[in-house]
Design an enzyme around this catalytic site. Structure first.
Site, mmCIF file in Angstrom:
data_model
loop_
_atom_site.group_PDB
_atom_site.id
_atom_site.type_symbol
_atom_site.label_atom_id
_atom_site.label_comp_id
_atom_site.label_asym_id
_atom_site.label_seq_id
_atom_site.Cartn_x
_atom_site.Cartn_y
_atom_site.Cartn_z
ATOM 1 N N SER A 1 13.155 -34.846 5.905
ATOM 2 C CA SER A 1 13.708 -34.172 4.619
ATOM 3 C C SER A 1 14.016 -35.560 3.734
ATOM 4 C CB SER A 1 14.761 -33.285 5.140
ATOM 5 O OG SER A 1 15.196 -32.409 3.845
ATOM 6 N N ASP B 1 7.744 -24.123 5.614
ATOM 7 C CA ASP B 1 8.968 -25.019 5.113
ATOM 8 C C ASP B 1 9.363 -24.806 3.666
ATOM 9 O OD1 ASP B 1 9.823 -27.479 4.859
ATOM 10 O OD2 ASP B 1 8.442 -28.696 6.126
ATOM 11 N N HIS C 1 11.259 -25.935 8.050
ATOM 12 C CA HIS C 1 11.807 -27.262 7.468
ATOM 13 C C HIS C 1 12.077 -28.128 8.649
ATOM 14 C CE1 HIS C 1 12.944 -30.219 4.609
ATOM 15 N NE2 HIS C 1 14.232 -30.194 4.872
#
Length: 308
Positions: A109, A249, A276
């Protein structure tokens, strides 16, 4: 599998570091540095990647970035303090503190965004980069989040719109609608994975970094990173790069496509059924994929990556 922790002096503050060493080191297996997301989510939710130490025979390093987790908290720091360059500098200070010369980097991320910021500067010691569930720009992230948000039930969408307009993003109704988005696109594990819950709890207890740089949640980005982009610099990445994402995601394909289009030596893979937090939802499959990439880019004749 020995695990040690350290507090390293970084930019006048302290960064907490965890080093996981394999029981049987493999010759030439260079260390892996894991960069957590948020910004400000602490390392706990990516802690399971320490298993790569035993599985690949390499040292795995986690650390809590400044402002969160077990590192120095700076709630009074002005917004302009929290910049990507700060965290690039912290990364190099951690390497210097551990005596690491050549490393692989995996960022999840925001950690992948940070990994890209590190890589475009072409540091001598960077051997490879894995960008996991990350966008190449925040405007692309916001566009993708808007499309996903439009797929929420009407009641959830209305609650999000109403409370954002009113500035009441701490209202329980707004938080419940946020949880609906998260359950679809952030972590599809029920009940919530304890490692993820630990990082969220730490962020909520000290939200300075996350709220300053990002905003109140994953899809209402009003912080200092709202205009961030690395797209125009990606041709400067000079190491093999792996881009990973989940089918559901919140980092939609449009957000990470520039990595694939512009980094010279790059490959990509999407995990079906994952979102995610792919590394939590499909941990074994995720680690196998990462391990193979790292092994392809190790130097069997090189042992300079061993920490002092």
């Amino acid at each position: 599998m020995p695990v040690t922790t350290h507090e390293l002096p970084v930019l006048g503050h302290r960064t907490w570091v965890q080093v996981t060493t394999p029981s049987t080191p493999r010759a030439g297996a260079l260390p892996l540095i894991v960069l957590h997301g948020g910004p400000g989510m602490a390392h706990d939710y990516v802690a399971n990647l320490a298993a790569l130490a035993e599985e690949t025979g390499r040292t795995v390093v986690h650390y809590d970035q400044l402002g969160c987790g077990r590192s120095t908290h700076l709630p009074s720091a002005p917004p302009e303090f929290w910049t990507p360059q700060l965290f690039v500098d912290e990364f190099h200070a951690v390497l210097d503190g551990l005596g690491l010369e050549r490393v692989h980097v995996l960022g999840q991320s925001w950690g992948g965004m940070l990994g890209a910021e590190i890589a475009v500067r072409r540091p001598a010691g960077l051997v490879s980069l894995a960008i996991c569930n990350s966008p190449a720009s925040m405007p692309l992230w916001v566009e993708g989040a808007a499309r996903l948000r439009a797929e929420l039930p009407p009641q959830a969408r209305e609650a999000l719109d109403r409370h954002e307009a009113a500035g009441t993003t701490d209202d329980p109704e707004y938080l419940a609608a946020t949880d609906d988005f998260y359950a679809r696109h952030v972590c599809r594990i029920t009940p919530t994975h304890p490692d993820f819950a630990a990082s969220v709890a730490q962020m909520e207890a000290e939200p300075t970094v996350y709220h300053t740089m990002n905003g109140p949640n994953e899809f209402h980005v009003i912080g200092t990173l709202r205009d961030w982009s690395v797209i125009d610099r990606l041709s400067d990445v000079a190491v093999p790069t792996l881009v990973l994402a989940g089918e559901f995601d919140e980092a939609t394909p449009q957000t990470w496509a520039p990595f694939v289009d512009r980094i010279p030596d790059v490959s990509a893979h999407v995990f079906p059924g994952a979102s995610h937090c792919t590394h939590l939802e499909q941990p074994e499959e995720f680690r196998v994929f990462v391990a193979a990439f790292l092994a392809r880019n190790d130097d069997p004749a090189d042992t300079s990556g061993a920490p002092r």
